[in-house]
Design a protein around this motif. Structure first.
Motif, PDB file in Angstrom:
ATOM      1  N   GLU A  82      -0.803   9.280   0.348  1.00  0.00           N
ATOM      2  CA  GLU A  82      -0.520   8.027  -0.356  1.00  0.00           C
ATOM      3  C   GLU A  82       0.645   8.251  -1.311  1.00  0.00           C
ATOM      4  O   GLU A  82       0.891   9.372  -1.736  1.00  0.00           O
ATOM      5  CB  GLU A  82      -1.753   7.568  -1.142  1.00  0.00           C
ATOM      6  CG  GLU A  82      -2.969   7.307  -0.282  1.00  0.00           C
ATOM      7  CD  GLU A  82      -2.793   6.148   0.677  1.00  0.00           C
ATOM      8  OE1 GLU A  82      -2.109   5.169   0.310  1.00  0.00           O
ATOM      9  OE2 GLU A  82      -3.324   6.222   1.797  1.00  0.00           O
ATOM     10  N   HIS A 115       8.061 -11.945  -0.747  1.00  0.00           N
ATOM     11  CA  HIS A 115       7.132 -11.165  -1.572  1.00  0.00           C
ATOM     12  C   HIS A 115       7.018 -11.755  -2.983  1.00  0.00           C
ATOM     13  O   HIS A 115       5.969 -11.630  -3.614  1.00  0.00           O
ATOM     14  CB  HIS A 115       7.560  -9.698  -1.628  1.00  0.00           C
ATOM     15  CG  HIS A 115       7.123  -8.932  -0.426  1.00  0.00           C
ATOM     16  ND1 HIS A 115       5.937  -8.265  -0.354  1.00  0.00           N
ATOM     17  CD2 HIS A 115       7.725  -8.755   0.779  1.00  0.00           C
ATOM     18  CE1 HIS A 115       5.812  -7.695   0.829  1.00  0.00           C
ATOM     19  NE2 HIS A 115       6.890  -7.975   1.539  1.00  0.00           N
ATOM     20  N   PRO A 119       1.186 -13.218  -2.939  1.00  0.00           N
ATOM     21  CA  PRO A 119       0.576 -11.994  -3.478  1.00  0.00           C
ATOM     22  C   PRO A 119       0.908 -10.809  -2.560  1.00  0.00           C
ATOM     23  O   PRO A 119       0.841 -10.923  -1.343  1.00  0.00           O
ATOM     24  CB  PRO A 119      -0.918 -12.290  -3.475  1.00  0.00           C
ATOM     25  CG  PRO A 119      -1.112 -13.622  -2.872  1.00  0.00           C
ATOM     26  CD  PRO A 119       0.210 -14.201  -2.527  1.00  0.00           C
ATOM     27  N   THR A 120       1.288  -9.715  -3.167  1.00  0.00           N
ATOM     28  CA  THR A 120       1.689  -8.553  -2.379  1.00  0.00           C
ATOM     29  C   THR A 120       1.442  -7.280  -3.180  1.00  0.00           C
ATOM     30  O   THR A 120       1.019  -7.326  -4.335  1.00  0.00           O
ATOM     31  CB  THR A 120       3.173  -8.667  -1.965  1.00  0.00           C
ATOM     32  OG1 THR A 120       3.473  -7.643  -1.024  1.00  0.00           O
ATOM     33  CG2 THR A 120       4.095  -8.573  -3.164  1.00  0.00           C
ATOM     34  N   THR A 121       1.739  -6.157  -2.568  1.00  0.00           N
ATOM     35  CA  THR A 121       1.622  -4.863  -3.241  1.00  0.00           C
ATOM     36  C   THR A 121       2.984  -4.178  -3.199  1.00  0.00           C
ATOM     37  O   THR A 121       3.807  -4.485  -2.319  1.00  0.00           O
ATOM     38  CB  THR A 121       0.585  -3.958  -2.556  1.00  0.00           C
ATOM     39  OG1 THR A 121       1.053  -3.640  -1.244  1.00  0.00           O
ATOM     40  CG2 THR A 121      -0.783  -4.636  -2.487  1.00  0.00           C
ATOM     41  N   PRO A 122       3.228  -3.245  -4.089  1.00  0.00           N
ATOM     42  CA  PRO A 122       4.494  -2.508  -4.037  1.00  0.00           C
ATOM     43  C   PRO A 122       4.687  -1.769  -2.706  1.00  0.00           C
ATOM     44  O   PRO A 122       5.785  -1.723  -2.168  1.00  0.00           O
ATOM     45  CB  PRO A 122       4.392  -1.522  -5.204  1.00  0.00           C
ATOM     46  CG  PRO A 122       3.423  -2.139  -6.142  1.00  0.00           C
ATOM     47  CD  PRO A 122       2.450  -2.902  -5.288  1.00  0.00           C
ATOM     48  N   ASP A 123       3.600  -1.218  -2.159  1.00  0.00           N
ATOM     49  CA  ASP A 123       3.697  -0.508  -0.882  1.00  0.00           C
ATOM     50  C   ASP A 123       4.093  -1.450   0.253  1.00  0.00           C
ATOM     51  O   ASP A 123       4.890  -1.088   1.123  1.00  0.00           O
ATOM     52  CB  ASP A 123       2.388   0.191  -0.547  1.00  0.00           C
ATOM     53  CG  ASP A 123       2.065   1.323  -1.497  1.00  0.00           C
ATOM     54  OD1 ASP A 123       2.992   1.814  -2.179  1.00  0.00           O
ATOM     55  OD2 ASP A 123       0.885   1.721  -1.567  1.00  0.00           O
ATOM     56  N   ALA A 124       3.536  -2.659   0.253  1.00  0.00           N
ATOM     57  CA  ALA A 124       3.875  -3.635   1.295  1.00  0.00           C
ATOM     58  C   ALA A 124       5.340  -4.058   1.179  1.00  0.00           C
ATOM     59  O   ALA A 124       6.038  -4.193   2.196  1.00  0.00           O
ATOM     60  CB  ALA A 124       2.964  -4.858   1.198  1.00  0.00           C
ATOM     61  N   GLU A 127       7.493  -1.155   2.495  1.00  0.00           N
ATOM     62  CA  GLU A 127       7.455  -1.073   3.952  1.00  0.00           C
ATOM     63  C   GLU A 127       8.272  -2.192   4.593  1.00  0.00           C
ATOM     64  O   GLU A 127       9.010  -1.962   5.553  1.00  0.00           O
ATOM     65  CB  GLU A 127       6.012  -1.117   4.455  1.00  0.00           C
ATOM     66  CG  GLU A 127       5.929  -0.841   5.935  1.00  0.00           C
ATOM     67  CD  GLU A 127       4.526  -0.516   6.381  1.00  0.00           C
ATOM     68  OE1 GLU A 127       4.232  -0.859   7.537  1.00  0.00           O
ATOM     69  OE2 GLU A 127       3.745   0.080   5.623  1.00  0.00           O
TER      70      GLU A 127
END
Length: 183
Positions: A82, A115, A119-124, A127
């Motif tokens: 991770e 984004h 709603p999102t994540t830094p990893d998404a 990628e």
């Protein structure tokens, strides 16, 4: 083991047909001397070790080698699964021309806007950016620019012979290219 220029190793990575998001890396300061160590690997492509140093702010030189043909069960715990504190890394190819750069910038703007709106994540986000830029290799990385992470020490111990050979080759390269004192 064949020692080559560090950029030749990266070219092999770029030209591999491996899943771009399957790469993992660990890096930090060299144990002795100036420069950095970087290990990166992919389960189906192999493990590579680079030793580099910045000759000046515009030029990086170094050497590298393939140290394993795959990430097996013994090597798997030595690479981050991770992003963690070290973050992510990505290998980029230069854009073919100005038109390709403009198209990529437009697509990248759309990805960032999507984004921002959902709603999102830094990893998404990372990628999606790597996919948009057609990055040939990216993934989690443990990196310390001021020290040497335990993972790098463990990898150096695992590939002790490669570590010594690449250290020697990099020291020779540095001695050839670094003038000491006034001339």
């Amino acid at each position: 083991m064949r020692v080559r220029d560090w950029q030749d190793i990266l070219e092999d990575v770029v030209e591999s047909d491996a899943d771009p998001g399957g790469w993992r890396a660990a890096g930090g300061d060299r144990a002795s001397g100036i420069g950095e160590d970087l290990y990166f690997g992919h389960p189906s492509v192999g493990v590579f070790h680079l030793k580099t140093y910045a000759r000046n702010p515009y030029e990086v030189q170094g050497v590298g080698a393939e140290v394993a043909r795959k990430i097996d069960d013994d090597l798997d715990p030595l690479f981050p699964e991770e992003p963690g504190d070290g973050g992510m890394f990505g290998v980029q190819q230069p854009m073919q021309d100005e038109s390709a750069a403009e198209d990529a910038a437009t697509e990248l703007e759309e990805v960032v806007q999507a984004h921002a709106d959902a709603p999102t994540t830094p990893d998404a986000l990372f990628e999606d950016v790597m996919d948009t830029l057609d990055s040939p290799a990216y993934g989690p990385m443990e990196y310390d620019q001021y020290g040497r992470p335990d993972r790098v020490e463990d990898l150096a111990d695992t590939f002790e012979e490669a570590e010594q050979l690449l250290d020697s080759e990099l020291d020779d390269l540095i001695d050839e290219n670094v003038d000491r004192g006034f001339q």
